[in-house]
Every structure is written in structure tokens, then in C-alpha cells.
Design a protein around this motif. Structure first.
Motif, PDB file in Angstrom:
ATOM      1  N   LEU A  70     -67.088 -42.753  59.005  1.00  0.00           N
ATOM      2  CA  LEU A  70     -67.511 -44.026  59.573  1.00  0.00           C
ATOM      3  C   LEU A  70     -66.526 -45.125  59.182  1.00  0.00           C
ATOM      4  CD1 LEU A  70     -71.364 -43.788  58.983  1.00  0.00           C
ATOM      5  CD2 LEU A  70     -70.068 -43.274  61.065  1.00  0.00           C
ATOM      6  N   VAL A  71     -65.681 -45.475  60.121  1.00  0.00           N
ATOM      7  CA  VAL A  71     -64.646 -46.460  59.855  1.00  0.00           C
ATOM      8  C   VAL A  71     -65.208 -47.878  59.877  1.00  0.00           C
ATOM      9  CG1 VAL A  71     -63.897 -46.817  62.260  1.00  0.00           C
ATOM     10  CG2 VAL A  71     -62.224 -46.951  60.391  1.00  0.00           C
ATOM     11  N   THR A  72     -66.458 -48.023  60.265  1.00  0.00           N
ATOM     12  CA  THR A  72     -67.093 -49.342  60.355  1.00  0.00           C
ATOM     13  C   THR A  72     -67.775 -49.753  59.058  1.00  0.00           C
ATOM     14  OG1 THR A  72     -68.941 -48.147  61.342  1.00  0.00           O
ATOM     15  CG2 THR A  72     -67.475 -49.332  62.837  1.00  0.00           C
ATOM     16  N   THR A  73     -68.461 -48.824  58.408  1.00  0.00           N
ATOM     17  CA  THR A  73     -69.282 -49.173  57.247  1.00  0.00           C
ATOM     18  C   THR A  73     -68.723 -48.658  55.932  1.00  0.00           C
ATOM     19  OG1 THR A  73     -70.674 -47.255  57.754  1.00  0.00           O
ATOM     20  CG2 THR A  73     -71.416 -49.389  58.560  1.00  0.00           C
ATOM     21  N   ASN A  74     -67.690 -47.833  55.973  1.00  0.00           N
ATOM     22  CA  ASN A  74     -67.009 -47.420  54.750  1.00  0.00           C
ATOM     23  C   ASN A  74     -65.915 -48.414  54.402  1.00  0.00           C
ATOM     24  OD1 ASN A  74     -68.070 -44.838  53.764  1.00  0.00           O
ATOM     25  ND2 ASN A  74     -67.396 -43.996  55.724  1.00  0.00           N
ATOM     26  N   ASP A  75     -65.777 -48.695  53.125  1.00  0.00           N
ATOM     27  CA  ASP A  75     -64.680 -49.541  52.657  1.00  0.00           C
ATOM     28  C   ASP A  75     -63.371 -48.776  52.823  1.00  0.00           C
ATOM     29  OD1 ASP A  75     -62.850 -51.107  51.320  1.00  0.00           O
ATOM     30  OD2 ASP A  75     -63.953 -51.167  49.428  1.00  0.00           O
ATOM     31  N   PRO A  76     -62.401 -49.307  53.555  1.00  0.00           N
ATOM     32  CA  PRO A  76     -61.149 -48.572  53.755  1.00  0.00           C
ATOM     33  C   PRO A  76     -60.401 -48.261  52.462  1.00  0.00           C
ATOM     34  CG  PRO A  76     -60.990 -50.809  54.612  1.00  0.00           C
ATOM     35  CD  PRO A  76     -62.432 -50.568  54.308  1.00  0.00           C
ATOM     36  N   VAL A  77     -60.595 -49.063  51.425  1.00  0.00           N
ATOM     37  CA  VAL A  77     -59.961 -48.754  50.143  1.00  0.00           C
ATOM     38  C   VAL A  77     -60.546 -47.467  49.577  1.00  0.00           C
ATOM     39  CG1 VAL A  77     -59.653 -49.502  47.749  1.00  0.00           C
ATOM     40  CG2 VAL A  77     -59.341 -51.133  49.620  1.00  0.00           C
ATOM     41  N   ARG A  78     -61.864 -47.317  49.627  1.00  0.00           N
ATOM     42  CA  ARG A  78     -62.499 -46.102  49.126  1.00  0.00           C
ATOM     43  C   ARG A  78     -62.125 -44.905  49.979  1.00  0.00           C
ATOM     44  NH1 ARG A  78     -63.032 -45.194  44.752  1.00  0.00           N
ATOM     45  NH2 ARG A  78     -64.832 -43.801  44.936  1.00  0.00           N
ATOM     46  N   VAL A  79     -62.048 -45.074  51.293  1.00  0.00           N
ATOM     47  CA  VAL A  79     -61.635 -43.971  52.163  1.00  0.00           C
ATOM     48  C   VAL A  79     -60.224 -43.525  51.805  1.00  0.00           C
ATOM     49  CG1 VAL A  79     -61.116 -43.294  54.539  1.00  0.00           C
ATOM     50  CG2 VAL A  79     -63.155 -44.657  54.057  1.00  0.00           C
TER      51      VAL A  79
ATOM     52  N   ALA B 194     -56.883 -50.545  60.511  1.00  0.00           N
ATOM     53  CA  ALA B 194     -55.562 -51.148  60.289  1.00  0.00           C
ATOM     54  C   ALA B 194     -55.229 -51.182  58.801  1.00  0.00           C
ATOM     55  CB  ALA B 194     -55.525 -52.555  60.880  1.00  0.00           C
ATOM     56  N   LEU B 195     -56.222 -51.490  57.969  1.00  0.00           N
ATOM     57  CA  LEU B 195     -55.991 -51.522  56.532  1.00  0.00           C
ATOM     58  C   LEU B 195     -55.805 -50.107  55.983  1.00  0.00           C
ATOM     59  CD1 LEU B 195     -55.770 -52.830  53.791  1.00  0.00           C
ATOM     60  CD2 LEU B 195     -58.285 -53.014  53.719  1.00  0.00           C
ATOM     61  N   LEU B 196     -56.642 -49.168  56.398  1.00  0.00           N
ATOM     62  CA  LEU B 196     -56.507 -47.784  55.939  1.00  0.00           C
ATOM     63  C   LEU B 196     -55.117 -47.243  56.273  1.00  0.00           C
ATOM     64  CD1 LEU B 196     -57.640 -45.113  54.829  1.00  0.00           C
ATOM     65  CD2 LEU B 196     -58.551 -44.654  57.123  1.00  0.00           C
ATOM     66  N   HIS B 197     -54.661 -47.499  57.456  1.00  0.00           N
ATOM     67  CA  HIS B 197     -53.345 -47.018  57.889  1.00  0.00           C
ATOM     68  C   HIS B 197     -52.253 -47.557  56.965  1.00  0.00           C
ATOM     69  CE1 HIS B 197     -49.799 -46.630  60.587  1.00  0.00           C
ATOM     70  NE2 HIS B 197     -50.447 -45.571  61.037  1.00  0.00           N
ATOM     71  N   ARG B 198     -52.345 -48.804  56.591  1.00  0.00           N
ATOM     72  CA  ARG B 198     -51.339 -49.393  55.698  1.00  0.00           C
ATOM     73  C   ARG B 198     -51.436 -48.840  54.280  1.00  0.00           C
ATOM     74  NH1 ARG B 198     -50.890 -55.695  55.518  1.00  0.00           N
ATOM     75  NH2 ARG B 198     -49.229 -55.010  54.098  1.00  0.00           N
ATOM     76  N   LEU B 199     -52.660 -48.668  53.789  1.00  0.00           N
ATOM     77  CA  LEU B 199     -52.842 -48.227  52.406  1.00  0.00           C
ATOM     78  C   LEU B 199     -52.231 -46.862  52.149  1.00  0.00           C
ATOM     79  CD1 LEU B 199     -56.510 -49.414  51.776  1.00  0.00           C
ATOM     80  CD2 LEU B 199     -54.446 -50.371  50.756  1.00  0.00           C
ATOM     81  N   TRP B 200     -52.228 -45.989  53.156  1.00  0.00           N
ATOM     82  CA  TRP B 200     -51.644 -44.661  52.989  1.00  0.00           C
ATOM     83  C   TRP B 200     -50.130 -44.645  53.155  1.00  0.00           C
ATOM     84  CZ3 TRP B 200     -55.877 -41.609  56.061  1.00  0.00           C
ATOM     85  CH2 TRP B 200     -56.857 -41.159  55.157  1.00  0.00           C
ATOM     86  N   ARG B 201     -49.578 -45.744  53.640  1.00  0.00           N
ATOM     87  CA  ARG B 201     -48.140 -45.776  53.933  1.00  0.00           C
ATOM     88  C   ARG B 201     -47.366 -46.818  53.141  1.00  0.00           C
ATOM     89  NH1 ARG B 201     -51.113 -43.976  57.894  1.00  0.00           N
ATOM     90  NH2 ARG B 201     -50.295 -42.308  59.244  1.00  0.00           N
TER      91      ARG B 201
ATOM     92  N   ARG C 115     -59.998 -60.002  49.873  1.00  0.00           N
ATOM     93  CA  ARG C 115     -58.561 -59.917  50.067  1.00  0.00           C
ATOM     94  C   ARG C 115     -57.913 -58.998  49.026  1.00  0.00           C
ATOM     95  NH1 ARG C 115     -55.734 -65.485  49.261  1.00  0.00           N
ATOM     96  NH2 ARG C 115     -53.888 -64.148  49.001  1.00  0.00           N
ATOM     97  N   LEU C 116     -56.756 -58.499  49.353  1.00  0.00           N
ATOM     98  CA  LEU C 116     -55.984 -57.659  48.447  1.00  0.00           C
ATOM     99  C   LEU C 116     -54.643 -58.341  48.182  1.00  0.00           C
ATOM    100  CD1 LEU C 116     -56.528 -54.154  50.127  1.00  0.00           C
ATOM    101  CD2 LEU C 116     -57.729 -55.061  48.137  1.00  0.00           C
ATOM    102  N   ASP C 117     -54.252 -58.361  46.918  1.00  0.00           N
ATOM    103  CA  ASP C 117     -52.969 -58.954  46.531  1.00  0.00           C
ATOM    104  C   ASP C 117     -52.179 -57.907  45.745  1.00  0.00           C
ATOM    105  OD1 ASP C 117     -53.319 -61.763  47.469  1.00  0.00           O
ATOM    106  OD2 ASP C 117     -54.995 -61.717  46.043  1.00  0.00           O
ATOM    107  N   GLY C 118     -51.111 -57.401  46.351  1.00  0.00           N
ATOM    108  CA  GLY C 118     -50.274 -56.413  45.674  1.00  0.00           C
ATOM    109  C   GLY C 118     -51.009 -55.153  45.296  1.00  0.00           C
ATOM    110  N   PHE C 119     -51.919 -54.683  46.166  1.00  0.00           N
ATOM    111  CA  PHE C 119     -52.771 -53.534  45.841  1.00  0.00           C
ATOM    112  C   PHE C 119     -52.105 -52.228  46.270  1.00  0.00           C
ATOM    113  CE2 PHE C 119     -56.056 -50.426  46.946  1.00  0.00           C
ATOM    114  CZ  PHE C 119     -56.780 -50.385  45.762  1.00  0.00           C
ATOM    115  N   THR C 120     -52.171 -51.224  45.400  1.00  0.00           N
ATOM    116  CA  THR C 120     -51.686 -49.880  45.699  1.00  0.00           C
ATOM    117  C   THR C 120     -52.825 -48.898  45.497  1.00  0.00           C
ATOM    118  OG1 THR C 120     -49.424 -50.419  44.999  1.00  0.00           O
ATOM    119  CG2 THR C 120     -50.032 -48.078  45.084  1.00  0.00           C
ATOM    120  N   SER C 121     -53.207 -48.192  46.558  1.00  0.00           N
ATOM    121  CA  SER C 121     -54.278 -47.207  46.422  1.00  0.00           C
ATOM    122  C   SER C 121     -53.733 -45.964  45.727  1.00  0.00           C
ATOM    123  CB  SER C 121     -54.862 -46.840  47.794  1.00  0.00           C
ATOM    124  OG  SER C 121     -53.929 -46.128  48.577  1.00  0.00           O
ATOM    125  N   VAL C 122     -54.571 -45.356  44.907  1.00  0.00           N
ATOM    126  CA  VAL C 122     -54.168 -44.164  44.161  1.00  0.00           C
ATOM    127  C   VAL C 122     -55.234 -43.083  44.324  1.00  0.00           C
ATOM    128  CG1 VAL C 122     -52.746 -45.373  42.482  1.00  0.00           C
ATOM    129  CG2 VAL C 122     -55.203 -45.141  42.059  1.00  0.00           C
TER     130      VAL C 122
END
Length: 354
Positions: free
Chosen positions: A82-91, A138-145, A158-165
Motif C-alpha cells: 500500500l503506497v498510500t498508507t505506508n510510510d515510504p521510509v519504512r517501505v 516519488a520519495l521511495l524511488h529516491r530513497l533507494w537510489r 521533512r527529511l534533511d540529509g536522510f539515508t535509508s539503511v
């Protein structure tokens, strides 16, 4: 061409016996289905995401993580994230971690889901569904790349200089399909990003999804990702097989009639004529699936629902066996024989090999 099964994990009574499995039994039945799919030589197992009764599929990463440890070859997928109700950072974080544990054998089908009540449960507004899907992906796509991501949107902090791990395995994100039954915007989003489009059609007229596939292919080419023929398409469907077609129809009819999707709206015969539902002998199922290519063009993945509408777990496993022994080998041979060289194969992570 990849073939597999998927389960939405519904817990409903068996209309033949009146018995409803427990949540525990249903979860174990889903894991058994995945393990049997690998044993039968199928390529993919996918699970849906729901947060309400009568489903048990509230946490696909947990189920798929367990299956990653129990399988060696099977591609593990969500049937809907669910791309609508899941936080893209957690995904981004959960599925990147799962991608590592599965050795790359992971992809996702993102979608908006079909449960409106889910939005307020997770602090969102149903009326913003399209905007949520657009912004969150759009955010999920960026976080993986990207690393050190700066982000300002409407729907999350908002996110400032965030890197997902962790970072995606080998720097290659999980492959993403965008699933839809009727949304042109979803087809456009898949084309814009150069992702896959999954026509998640279980019960609608085939021509309805065919129009979306045609739109996706055209826009994929216009966005410069390749030719329309190189666009990556997946299809959903339902199947019930017996050695004799009359036995298949007779045995499946009470499950169809009590189905929360079909029951009371259309007859079984109408659905067999107008939708991807295939009920009959192995030869009849093969003929119907081969016909999908005439409607949608050459495509990369076919998933079958085999445990829906209260079908017993043992019967669902029988369906997987028949798919592996009698149906999929023929489909592979027939589809490969006429497949143009320019059509890409089903997506796999480089770590998994050919």
C-alpha cells in the motif's frame, strides 16, 4: 516468462463444509502454498497486504522474510504494497533489508488497495489517495537510489540529509510493479519511472485492463525507456483445474457463488467468458492463458490465485501441482516459441543470476 501464485490471505468459510479456518491455519496454509510453488518449479510467490478482516496478510515483510529462509529459488513478491498508507521510509528500509536476506529474490507490486477504511486507520484521508500514491512513490524511488536525501512534501515530516539503511543489495533496488485494475494514473506512473505495470485483474472484464496495458506501453516508449514491446507487464488471474472440465466447473461453482468478489453479480459462465478466470481441464486453462497474449501482447509475469473464496488448503496445493506438472511447462514452451527476441524476460535481481 515467469509463472507463480499469489494469495490475498482471506479467511472465509468453505461453502462445502461451512468450516472457517483459524488465522493460524490460514497463515500456515499460505506458507505451504509458497513452498509447494517452489517444489513445483514455479517462479514466484506473492502475498497481498490488508489490515482488516477477513484477511491475515497485515505484514508482508514478515511473511516473505520467513519464506526467504525456507526457499532457495523462488522470487518473493508483494501482491500489493500500500503506497498510500505506508510510510515510504519504512517501505524503503524494510524491503531493502528483506532483499538482502532473500539474496535479491524480491520485488514489489505497489498499489492503492481496495479498502477505503484503511486510510483513517493510518492517519490519512481517502480523498487524497491519488496524491498520496504519487508523492509517496516519488520519495521511495529516491530513497533507494540516493543518499543524503532532502525532502519536503505534503504528507510526512521533512527529511534533511536522510539515508535509508540498508542500501539496496549491490546498489540495485527491488524491481517495482505498479498494480491497478482501473487507474490510468497508475499506468502512467509505471511508465514515467520505467517500472513494470501489473494488471491486477481478478474479476473485471479483460478489455478493461487491456486498455491500461496499452496506455502503459505507449507512455513507456514516449518517456524514453525503450519500445512499447519492451515494457514490462504482469497479469493476475484465477484458476481452478480438474482432469475433466465438467468436474472443475461443478466443484468450483459453490466457491464462485459465495465469493465476495463474484457472488451474486455475475454467473460463473459470464465470468469465464469475460474475465481472466480459468476453470476447466488443463488443456482449457492452457488455451485461455495463451489467449491472454492476443489481448495484452507478450508479457513477463503471470500470477494465479488458487486459494481464494474458502478453497481448502489441500485443494489449493493440488492446483499448484497441476500448474507445475501439466500447465506451466506447456505455456513456457508455446510462449517461448513465438516470443520476439526484442521482448525482455521477467525481471530478476543481478544477484540471482539468469
Amino acid at each position: 516468462m515467469q509463472f507463480g501464485v499469489f494469495s490475498i490471505g482471506e479467511v472465509v468459510p468453505d461453502p462445502s463444509t461451512g468450516r472457517t479456518p483459524t488465522d493460524h491455519e490460514r497463515i500456515l496454509a499460505m506458507t505451504a502454498l509458497a513452498l509447494r510453488a517452489e517444489d513445483a518449479g514455479l517462479d514466484v510467490f506473492a502475498t497481498g497486504e490488508h489490515h482488516n478482516p477477513p484477511y491475515v496478510t497485515s505484514s508482508p515483510p514478515v511473511l516473505l522474510g520467513y519464506l526467504a529462509a525456507r526457499t532457495r529459488r523462488l522470487i518473493l513478491s508483494t501482491a500489493t504494497t500500500l503506497v498510500t498508507t505506508n510510510d515510504p521510509v519504512r517501505v524503503a528500509e524494510e524491503y531493502a533489508l528483506l532483499q538482502h536476506l532473500a539474496g535479491g529474490r524480491l520485488d514489489l507490486i505497489t498499489g492503492r488497495g481496495n479498502t477505503p477504511n484503511c486510510y483513517p486507520w493510518f492517519g490519512q484521508d481517502l480523498r487524497q489517495g491519488a496524491a498520496l500514491a504519487r508523492e509517496n512513490y516519488a520519495l521511495l524511488h529516491r530513497l533507494w537510489r540516493e543518499e543524503d536525501v532532502d525532502w519536503q512534501g505534503r504528507f510526512r515530516a521533512r527529511l534533511d540529509g536522510f539515508t535509508s539503511v540498508p542500501r539496496p543489495l549491490g546498489g540495485v533496488p527491488p524491481f517495482v510493479w505498479h498494480g491497478a485494475v482501473r487507474s490510468p494514473e497508475t499506468a502512467e506512473r509505471a511508465a514515467y519511472y520505467g517500472d513494470g505495470f501489473f494488471a491486477d485483474n481478478l474479476f473485471g472484464p479483460a478489455d478493461q485492463c487491456a486498455r491500461l496495458v496499452e496506455l502503459y506501453r505507449a507512455r513507456y516508449e514516449e518517456h524514453g525507456h525503450g519500445t512499447a514491446q519492451q515494457a514490462v507487464v504482469g497479469l493476475g488471474g484465477q484458476v481452478f483445474v480438474r482432469a475433466r472440465s465438467q468436474d472443475a466447473v461443478r466443484e468450483f461453482r459453490p466457491y464462485f457463488d459465495r465469493s465476495r468478489f463474484h457472488g451474486g453479480r455475475y454467473s460463473l459462465e459470464e465470468c469465464l467468458a469475460r474475465t481472466p478466470l480459468a476453470v476447466g481441464s488443463p488443456d482449457q486453462v492452457i488455451e485461455k492463458v495463451l489467449g491472454f497474449r492476443e489481448v495484452y501482447g507478450d508479457y513477463q509475469r503471470q500470477l494465479f490465485a488458487v486459494d481464494h473464496s474458502g478453497l481448502p488448503a489441500a485443494v489449493a496445493l493440488e492446483q499448484v501441482d497441476v500448474l507445475g506438472e501439466r500447465i506451466v511447462p506447456v505455456l513456457r514452451r508455446e510462449l517461448a516459441a513465438s516470443r520476439p527476441p526484442s521482448v525482455p524476460p521477467g525481471p530478476r535481481h543481478p544477484a540471482t543470476g539468469p
